[in-house]
Each structure stands twice: as structure tokens, then as C-alpha cells.
Design a protein around this motif. Structure first.
Motif, PDB file in Angstrom:
ATOM      1  N   GLU A  64       0.849  -1.189   0.000  1.00 38.86           N
ATOM      2  CA  GLU A  64       0.000   0.000   0.000  1.00 38.86           C
ATOM      3  C   GLU A  64       0.888   1.244   0.000  1.00 38.86           C
ATOM      4  OE1 GLU A  64      -3.863  -0.266   2.298  1.00 38.86           O
ATOM      5  OE2 GLU A  64      -2.854   1.326   3.429  1.00 38.86           O
ATOM      6  N   GLN A  65       0.658   2.161  -0.931  1.00 39.83           N
ATOM      7  CA  GLN A  65       1.456   3.382  -1.030  1.00 39.83           C
ATOM      8  C   GLN A  65       0.552   4.612  -1.029  1.00 39.83           C
ATOM      9  OE1 GLN A  65       5.062   1.540  -3.840  1.00 39.83           O
ATOM     10  NE2 GLN A  65       3.977   3.359  -4.501  1.00 39.83           N
ATOM     11  N   VAL A 114      -4.438   6.822  -2.070  1.00 38.67           N
ATOM     12  CA  VAL A 114      -3.878   5.597  -1.513  1.00 38.67           C
ATOM     13  C   VAL A 114      -3.921   4.528  -2.604  1.00 38.67           C
ATOM     14  CG1 VAL A 114      -4.121   3.779   0.207  1.00 38.67           C
ATOM     15  CG2 VAL A 114      -4.557   6.173   0.836  1.00 38.67           C
ATOM     16  N   VAL A 115      -2.753   4.049  -2.989  1.00 41.46           N
ATOM     17  CA  VAL A 115      -2.622   3.051  -4.051  1.00 41.46           C
ATOM     18  C   VAL A 115      -2.441   1.695  -3.391  1.00 41.46           C
ATOM     19  CG1 VAL A 115      -1.331   2.392  -6.106  1.00 41.46           C
ATOM     20  CG2 VAL A 115      -1.556   4.813  -5.507  1.00 41.46           C
ATOM     21  N   LYS A 116      -3.341   0.763  -3.705  1.00 38.11           N
ATOM     22  CA  LYS A 116      -3.317  -0.561  -3.074  1.00 38.11           C
ATOM     23  C   LYS A 116      -2.892  -1.632  -4.067  1.00 38.11           C
ATOM     24  CE  LYS A 116      -6.751   0.660   0.428  1.00 38.11           C
ATOM     25  NZ  LYS A 116      -7.976   0.253   1.149  1.00 38.11           N
ATOM     26  N   ALA A 117      -2.660  -2.824  -3.560  1.00 35.68           N
ATOM     27  CA  ALA A 117      -2.172  -3.930  -4.388  1.00 35.68           C
ATOM     28  C   ALA A 117      -3.058  -4.130  -5.606  1.00 35.68           C
ATOM     29  CB  ALA A 117      -2.104  -5.207  -3.554  1.00 35.68           C
ATOM     30  N   HIS A 158       6.177  14.969  -7.299  1.00 32.78           N
ATOM     31  CA  HIS A 158       5.355  14.017  -6.552  1.00 32.78           C
ATOM     32  C   HIS A 158       6.177  13.328  -5.481  1.00 32.78           C
ATOM     33  CE1 HIS A 158       6.122  10.113  -9.114  1.00 32.78           C
ATOM     34  NE2 HIS A 158       7.221  10.783  -8.907  1.00 32.78           N
ATOM     35  N   ALA A 159       5.468  12.679  -4.568  1.00 30.18           N
ATOM     36  CA  ALA A 159       6.093  11.936  -3.473  1.00 30.18           C
ATOM     37  C   ALA A 159       5.328  10.642  -3.269  1.00 30.18           C
ATOM     38  CB  ALA A 159       6.088  12.771  -2.186  1.00 30.18           C
ATOM     39  N   GLU A 160       6.068   9.588  -2.923  1.00 33.87           N
ATOM     40  CA  GLU A 160       5.457   8.274  -2.701  1.00 33.87           C
ATOM     41  C   GLU A 160       6.086   7.616  -1.492  1.00 33.87           C
ATOM     42  OE1 GLU A 160       4.337   6.205  -6.759  1.00 33.87           O
ATOM     43  OE2 GLU A 160       6.385   6.970  -6.841  1.00 33.87           O
ATOM     44  N   ALA A 161       5.260   6.927  -0.728  1.00 38.71           N
ATOM     45  CA  ALA A 161       5.737   6.189   0.446  1.00 38.71           C
ATOM     46  C   ALA A 161       4.665   5.209   0.877  1.00 38.71           C
ATOM     47  CB  ALA A 161       6.063   7.154   1.590  1.00 38.71           C
ATOM     48  N   PRO A 162       5.040   4.132   1.573  1.00 36.16           N
ATOM     49  CA  PRO A 162       4.019   3.281   2.173  1.00 36.16           C
ATOM     50  C   PRO A 162       3.139   4.116   3.103  1.00 36.16           C
ATOM     51  CG  PRO A 162       6.180   2.244   2.318  1.00 36.16           C
ATOM     52  CD  PRO A 162       6.406   3.649   1.856  1.00 36.16           C
ATOM     53  N   ASP A 184      -0.594   3.697   7.973  1.00 36.26           N
ATOM     54  CA  ASP A 184      -1.273   2.505   8.504  1.00 36.26           C
ATOM     55  C   ASP A 184      -0.539   1.232   8.101  1.00 36.26           C
ATOM     56  OD1 ASP A 184      -3.199   4.016   9.733  1.00 36.26           O
ATOM     57  OD2 ASP A 184      -4.735   3.698   8.191  1.00 36.26           O
ATOM     58  N   PHE A 185      -0.066   1.191   6.847  1.00 37.80           N
ATOM     59  CA  PHE A 185       0.640   0.007   6.360  1.00 37.80           C
ATOM     60  C   PHE A 185       1.956  -0.182   7.116  1.00 37.80           C
ATOM     61  CE2 PHE A 185       3.462  -2.176   3.281  1.00 37.80           C
ATOM     62  CZ  PHE A 185       2.722  -3.334   3.094  1.00 37.80           C
ATOM     63  N   VAL A 186       2.676   0.919   7.344  1.00 34.29           N
ATOM     64  CA  VAL A 186       3.932   0.856   8.095  1.00 34.29           C
ATOM     65  C   VAL A 186       3.670   0.373   9.519  1.00 34.29           C
ATOM     66  CG1 VAL A 186       5.833   2.209   9.050  1.00 34.29           C
ATOM     67  CG2 VAL A 186       5.067   2.614   6.705  1.00 34.29           C
ATOM     68  N   LYS A 187       2.586   0.860  10.118  1.00 38.22           N
ATOM     69  CA  LYS A 187       2.281   0.511  11.503  1.00 38.22           C
ATOM     70  C   LYS A 187       1.943  -0.971  11.663  1.00 38.22           C
ATOM     71  CE  LYS A 187      -0.480   2.018  15.458  1.00 38.22           C
ATOM     72  NZ  LYS A 187      -1.488   2.997  15.950  1.00 38.22           N
ATOM     73  N   LYS A 188       1.118  -1.488  10.741  1.00 38.71           N
ATOM     74  CA  LYS A 188       0.718  -2.903  10.852  1.00 38.71           C
ATOM     75  C   LYS A 188       1.771  -3.840  10.258  1.00 38.71           C
ATOM     76  CE  LYS A 188      -2.073  -2.937   6.602  1.00 38.71           C
ATOM     77  NZ  LYS A 188      -3.439  -2.978   6.054  1.00 38.71           N
TER      78      LYS A 188
END
Length: 290
Positions: free
Chosen positions: A75-76, A87-90, A104-108, A111-115
Motif C-alpha cells: 500500500e502506497q 492511496v494506491v493498493k495492491a 510528486h512523493a510516494e511512500a508506504p 497505517d501500512f507501516v504501523k501494521k
């Protein structure tokens, strides 16, 4: 079907990009580009957590081409100087037309990083012809479930039509040039013949698994993972030797000079210098670090 003969077989070796390691099948020492495709990065799979999050790409500019992300797993979060946030998902695809300039900027996602979880994707750079390099920037995000799918008769190969056309089925992405982009999910024993326009240069890249192409060459992870075809047939055949996932791309070549520097893809060195100046002057917009 008359099969396209194989032009090049390529590896997908790891390269270091800052704090991360990723596969780079285009360009390599043997393959400069496959016109109109300039670069292909296969990143991940990375185990993302609060203790390990190297794939956090802060604001950066682009000009003169289309950076495209096929998110395979994870998830990014995308944001850009046009004001887009998504939010870009699988399975989703984000197709950015940089044109005259975008930041532009992109990162996980947080919420995805936390879980925690696995992040994997493809970053593809699709060139724009000289006449379109300075068009207005644009951003498209299409969700996995909204893409149309073509399936083999045996049901063992499903082809997601991202852009372009296959067997009368069209992709959701609006393109600036004649281009095809498909994601193939292949089961063991599945077979399919994929039609390719004779005007297109075409390439297939293996993300995982083991397949046979034209009953003559095998693509396998950590061995040969990319095949570029000659423009001398009507397409190619694929057979699954194990569960596999692949990216197929094709497009009309521009046959124009290409000059690249960092995040810019232009036709001349002067245009590269102009891009650097325009970015520094704020002509590509603004995007805060957070």
C-alpha cells in the motif's frame, strides 16, 4: 499465428538506489532502452515495518515522460503538485504524465507501516515524443477491480488490460501514445497466444514464477527475466511452468534522440538544463516535504 522472434534476453540484476536495493532490467550494460520504454525498476518484495521503511520517496520532479507504478503488493500513498492525493493498493496502477513538469512523493501509508507487510511493485518510465514533452501534467489512478480481464480458454491465464487493447478489450488508462500494458497471472499448464501490433516494440518481464515463451525460451526468477521481441510476427505464445506473474509492455517506437539526467527525459542537453532551471524557479509547482 506467426510468432515474433526473440530479439534480446535480459537479466534483472540488483542495483543500489540510495538506501534500497532493487532489480533493474532496463537499462543495463546490454540494453540501453526498448523504445519507447526508458527504465524499468522492480522494487521489493520488502518487509515494511516501523523499524524498517526504506521506501519513502520524498518530493521530487519529473519532466518529459510518463512515470508509471504497477503496485503488486502492499500500500502506497501518492501526492503531487497538482493537488492529487491517493492511496494506491495492491493491483492498482498510477499513471503519471509528467509532461512539462510535476513534483510528486510516494511512500508506504502510515497505517501500512504501523501494521507491517510486504511491498512490491514496478516503476516504468514511458517516454513521450518531442511534440508532447511539454504538455500539461496529468495523473491517473485506476483500482485493481476496475480493470478489464482477458482469460485463456482453459481459465489458467488471466490478463489484466491496463492500457491499450487485447482481443477487443480495452484498458482503463488513457494514453498519450500507442502503447499496451498488461499484467499476466499464469497458472501451471496455462497457455495463451498474445497478439502484438506489428508497429510495436514489445517486451515481457517476469516478476515471479517460471514460464516458457514461444516454446523455446524460459523466463525464471534470478535467471533470465526479460524478453524483447523483434517486429516480425503477430505476437508470441506463453506457457506456465509454475504459478507466475508477468508484465507485458509494447509501444510504437519514436526513433528520436534521448537525453536523460536524473528525473528528466528530454531530446537534447539544452532541454535538460532548461528543466533543471525551471524546477529551481518553481515552474513545476510546489510540494511540501510533509
Amino acid at each position: 499465428m506467426k510468432l515474433n522472434t526473440i530479439k534480446t534476453i535480459g537479466r534483472s540484476d540488483f542495483v543500489n538506489m540510495g538506501p534500497i536495493q532493487l532489480r533493474q532490467p532496463i537499462p543495463t550494460q546490454h540494453i540501453n532502452n526498448i523504445d519507447p520504454f526508458i527504465l524499468l525498476h522492480h522494487y521489493g518484495p520488502y518487509d515494511i515495518s516501523e523499524q524498517n521503511n526504506p521506501f519513502d520517496l520524498g518530493p521530487h520532479p519529473h519532466r518529459g515522460f510518463e512515470p508509471i507504478t504497477f503496485l503488486i503488493e502492499g500500500e502506497q500513498f501518492h501526492r503531487d503538485s497538482l493537488g492529487n492525493e491517493s492511496v494506491v493498493k495492491a493491483g492498482d496502477v498510477q499513471w503519471t504524465t509528467a509532461g512539462r513538469g510535476i513534483i510528486h512523493a510516494e511512500a508506504p501509508t502510515k497505517d501500512f507501516v504501523k501494521k507491517g507487510g510486504t511491498l512490491e511493485g514496478i516503476q516504468l518510465w514511458l517516454n513521450l515524443p518531442a511534440e508532447k514533452k511539454m504538455i500539461e501534467a496529468n495523473y491517473q489512478h485506476v483500482k485493481n477491480e476496475d480493470f478489464r480481464v482477458v482469460s485463456s480458454d482453459d481459465g489458467k491465464i488471466n490478463i489484466q488490460i491496463i492500457a491499450g487493447e487485447l482481443d477487443g478489450v480495452y484498458g482503463r488508462i488513457q494514453t498519450q501514445t500507442s502503447v499496451n500494458a498488461f499484467i499476466l497471472d499464469v497458472e501451471v499448464g496455462g497457455t495463451f497466444n498474445i497478439n502484438v501490433p506489428d508497429s510495436h516494440q514489445s517486451t515481457i518481464y517476469l516478476l515471479k514464477g517460471d514460464v516458457s515463451i514461444n516454446d523455446s525460451e524460459t523466463l525464471k526468477l534470478n535467471k533470465n527475466q526479460l524478453i524483447a521481441f523483434n517486429q516480425d510476427g503477430e505476437g508470441f505464445s506463453i506457457k506456465g511452468n509454475e504459478a507466475s506473474k508477468l508484465l507485458f509492455i509494447s509501444g510504437n517506437p519514436f526513433n528520436e534522440p534521448v537525453t536523460t539526467y536524473g528525473p528528466y527525459v528530454m531530446n537534447t542537453q539544452t532541454e535538460i538544463m532548461e528543466a533543471m532551471r525551471d524546477y529551481q524557479m518553481g515552474k513545476m509547482g510546489f510540494l511540501p516535504a510533509n
